[in-house]
Scaffold this active site. Structure first.
Site, PDB file in Angstrom:
ATOM      1  N   PHE A 127       0.855  -1.185   0.000  1.00 58.47           N
ATOM      2  CA  PHE A 127       0.000   0.000   0.000  1.00 58.47           C
ATOM      3  C   PHE A 127       0.901   1.250   0.000  1.00 58.47           C
ATOM      4  O   PHE A 127       1.920   1.276   0.679  1.00 58.47           O
ATOM      5  CB  PHE A 127      -0.880  -0.038   1.247  1.00 58.47           C
ATOM      6  N   ASP A 204       1.833  -4.912   9.094  1.00 58.32           N
ATOM      7  CA  ASP A 204       0.688  -4.049   8.839  1.00 58.32           C
ATOM      8  C   ASP A 204      -0.532  -4.965   8.697  1.00 58.32           C
ATOM      9  O   ASP A 204      -0.580  -5.802   7.791  1.00 58.32           O
ATOM     10  CB  ASP A 204       0.923  -3.235   7.556  1.00 58.32           C
ATOM     11  N   TYR A 229     -11.059   1.081  10.555  1.00 62.61           N
ATOM     12  CA  TYR A 229     -12.270   1.459   9.811  1.00 62.61           C
ATOM     13  C   TYR A 229     -12.606   0.477   8.687  1.00 62.61           C
ATOM     14  O   TYR A 229     -13.577   0.669   7.984  1.00 62.61           O
ATOM     15  CB  TYR A 229     -12.147   2.879   9.250  1.00 62.61           C
ATOM     16  N   LYS A 230     -11.792  -0.574   8.514  1.00 63.54           N
ATOM     17  CA  LYS A 230     -12.087  -1.571   7.475  1.00 63.54           C
ATOM     18  C   LYS A 230     -12.951  -2.668   8.106  1.00 63.54           C
ATOM     19  O   LYS A 230     -14.091  -2.394   8.479  1.00 63.54           O
ATOM     20  CB  LYS A 230     -10.786  -2.066   6.867  1.00 63.54           C
ATOM     21  N   ARG A 378     -12.119  -4.944  -6.710  1.00 63.87           N
ATOM     22  CA  ARG A 378     -12.024  -5.707  -5.460  1.00 63.87           C
ATOM     23  C   ARG A 378     -13.427  -5.883  -4.889  1.00 63.87           C
ATOM     24  O   ARG A 378     -14.187  -4.919  -4.774  1.00 63.87           O
ATOM     25  CB  ARG A 378     -11.156  -4.974  -4.436  1.00 63.87           C
TER      26      ARG A 378
HETATM   27  C1  PLP Z   1      -5.929   1.065   4.446  1.00 56.37           C
HETATM   28  C2  PLP Z   1      -4.460   0.912   4.609  1.00 56.37           C
HETATM   29  C3  PLP Z   1      -3.691   1.942   5.164  1.00 56.37           C
HETATM   30  C4  PLP Z   1      -4.356   3.243   5.547  1.00 56.37           C
HETATM   31  O1  PLP Z   1      -3.553   4.133   6.230  1.00 56.37           O
HETATM   32  P1  PLP Z   1      -4.233   5.455   6.817  1.00 56.37           P
HETATM   33  O2  PLP Z   1      -3.167   6.142   7.555  1.00 56.37           O
HETATM   34  O3  PLP Z   1      -5.397   5.020   7.671  1.00 56.37           O
HETATM   35  O4  PLP Z   1      -4.755   6.268   5.676  1.00 56.37           O
HETATM   36  C5  PLP Z   1      -2.336   1.716   5.348  1.00 56.37           C
HETATM   37  N1  PLP Z   1      -1.753   0.544   4.985  1.00 56.37           N
HETATM   38  C6  PLP Z   1      -2.471  -0.460   4.428  1.00 56.37           C
HETATM   39  C7  PLP Z   1      -1.806  -1.734   4.046  1.00 56.37           C
HETATM   40  C8  PLP Z   1      -3.840  -0.302   4.213  1.00 56.37           C
HETATM   41  O5  PLP Z   1      -4.548  -1.272   3.654  1.00 56.37           O
END
Ligand code: PLP
Length: 405
Positions: A127, A204, A229-230, A378
């Site tokens: 990501f 992560d 939030y997921k 997705r």
């Molecule tokens: C959703 C996600 C993020 C989001 O980071 P934010 O700081 O909340 O915007 C980071 N890393 C991964 C792998 C994600 O899927």
């Protein structure tokens, strides 16, 4: 023969988690929501808890609210979330800031815990925020990054990590579930490999927390981070979690040395004296409405149980693959997620021609998918809220769209 809508409805009737849909605010629009992997739906008890916070605690108690309990919320909610979804004993988790800020803190902390080591192992497919932070921390600390480029569908493999590790590696940063294909990394094996090389394992968990059972303590994870939030349904921008294994607390340091991370906040002392607990990872005043929302949603996850959630996730993703093979594959859309359920998280990715336009047409038809460049649709299946009939309907609508094109 593929299953019918009636069959899907029968699966819903037999679903032991089916009653949890009633715990969420779910209306008639959209007709199918397959983006709970980006933003989960709101739990009804979150609405009640946040309203109570606003009226009774904030409105009624004002500044006294901090002494009534708000001050301890980052650790308390962290402990509850850890028990519900992380497989972590109390005292190692806080809920605060965003995932991005927490990655920044943890990567600097990992460098300090492994002084003299000057390499980082990470993937160039991760990501964006993870990659960008690896780059900035590497630049700030004079480190070199050993980038791995895992296959989209297979994901990062232990052998790739092993080959990149050496006595120079400070830490490995990996996503447990690949945000593109849903490929699930072998967390216990890779963590052990990092340790064999004297390095730390930083995970992560954004796309696994709340969907895939975790055993951070038992698996020997050093540091971890993830969003709420997921699949954890904490709400848009809800504060993230951060985990530091107990054996590192005491030695661990982080770069945002604010007053919330000191041993005695109200001593207002002349210099920063780091707290001898997980509180050392905090920086500034907590956002209480966000913490209350995470607490309420963690409670729902705890009641459902991660084993049951995972079982339904596997059933949903398996049905999704079956329907995609039967209905979309003939029109050039193929599944780009692992076929073995043990090797994937809770979303299925399909790729094909005109994916962007197909995703837009789905949204027009009030079936909400998630789209990622260059051609990935997705389909996020959130076990507490996605019903089998909803999944069936979504794929049926998508089939009509790709047939017409
Ligand atoms: C959703 C996600 C993020 C989001 O980071 P934010 O700081 O909340 O915007 C980071 N890393 C991964 C792998 C994600 O899927």
């Amino acid at each position: 023969m593929t299953i019918t809508l009636d069959d899907a409805r029968a699966l819903d009737r037999d679903d032991s988690l089916g009653r949890f849909r009633d715990e969420f605010l779910i209306g008639d629009d959209p007709v199918a929501y397959l983006d709970g992997n980006s933003l989960g739906r709101p739990p009804l008890r979150t609405l009640a808890r946040v309203e109570d916070l606003m009226r009774r605690e904030w409105g009624g108690r004002l500044i006294r609210g901090w002494e009534d309990g708000w001050l301890e919320l980052p650790e308390q909610v962290g402990d509850r979330l850890a028990a519900a979804s992380l497989g972590a004993a109390p005292g190692q988790t806080v809920v605060a800031e965003s995932t991005s800020v927490n990655i920044f803190k943890l990567l600097h902390a990992a460098c300090d815990l492994r002084p003299g080591r000057d390499e980082i192992v990470a993937t160039d497919t991760d990501f964006p925020t993870d990659r960008y932070l690896v780059e900035s921390v590497a630049a700030a600390r004079g480190m070199t990054v050993r980038w791995l480029s895992p296959d989209l569908v297979v994901g990062v493999e232990p052998e790739d990590v092993r080959a990149a590790l050496s006595e120079r590696t400070a830490f490995v940063l990996l996503s447990h579930v690949d945000y593109r294909s849903g490929a699930l990394a072998d967390l216990p094996t890779i963590t052990a490999l990092a340790h064999d090389a004297g390095a730390l394992a930083v995970w992560d968990l954004c796309h696994s927390a709340g969907a895939v059972p975790l055993a951070l303590d038992a698996d020997g994870v050093d540091l971890a981070v993830g969003c709420t939030y997921k699949y954890l349904n904490g709400g848009p921008g809800a504060p993230a979690f951060l985990y530091v294994a107990e054996r590192h607390i005491g030695a661990v340091r982080q770069p945002i040395t604010g007053w919330w991370g000191v041993a005695d906040r109200f001593a207002m002392g002349p210099t920063y004296e780091p707290a001898p607990s997980i509180r050392v990872m905090l920086s500034g005043t907590a956002y209480v409405p966000g913490l209350v929302a995470v607490d309420a949603s963690a409670e729902v996850v705890a009641e459902a149980g991660l084993e049951a959630i995972r079982a339904k996730s596997v059933a949903l993703t398996s049905l999704c693959v079956e329907l995609a093979d039967a209905w979309l594959e003939p029109h050039g859309f193929r599944v780009a997620s692992p076929r073995d359920p043990a090797r994937r998280g809770s979303h299925i990715t399909v790729r094909g021609p005109g994916a962007r336009a197909v995703a837009d047409a789905m949204t027009q038809a009030r079936v909400i998918p998630d789209y990622r460049n260059p051609d990935m649709i997705r389909l996020g299946l959130s076990p507490l809220t996605t019903s089998y009939a909803e999944l069936w309907t979504a794929l049926d609508v998508t089939r009509r769209i790709v047939e017409e094109r």
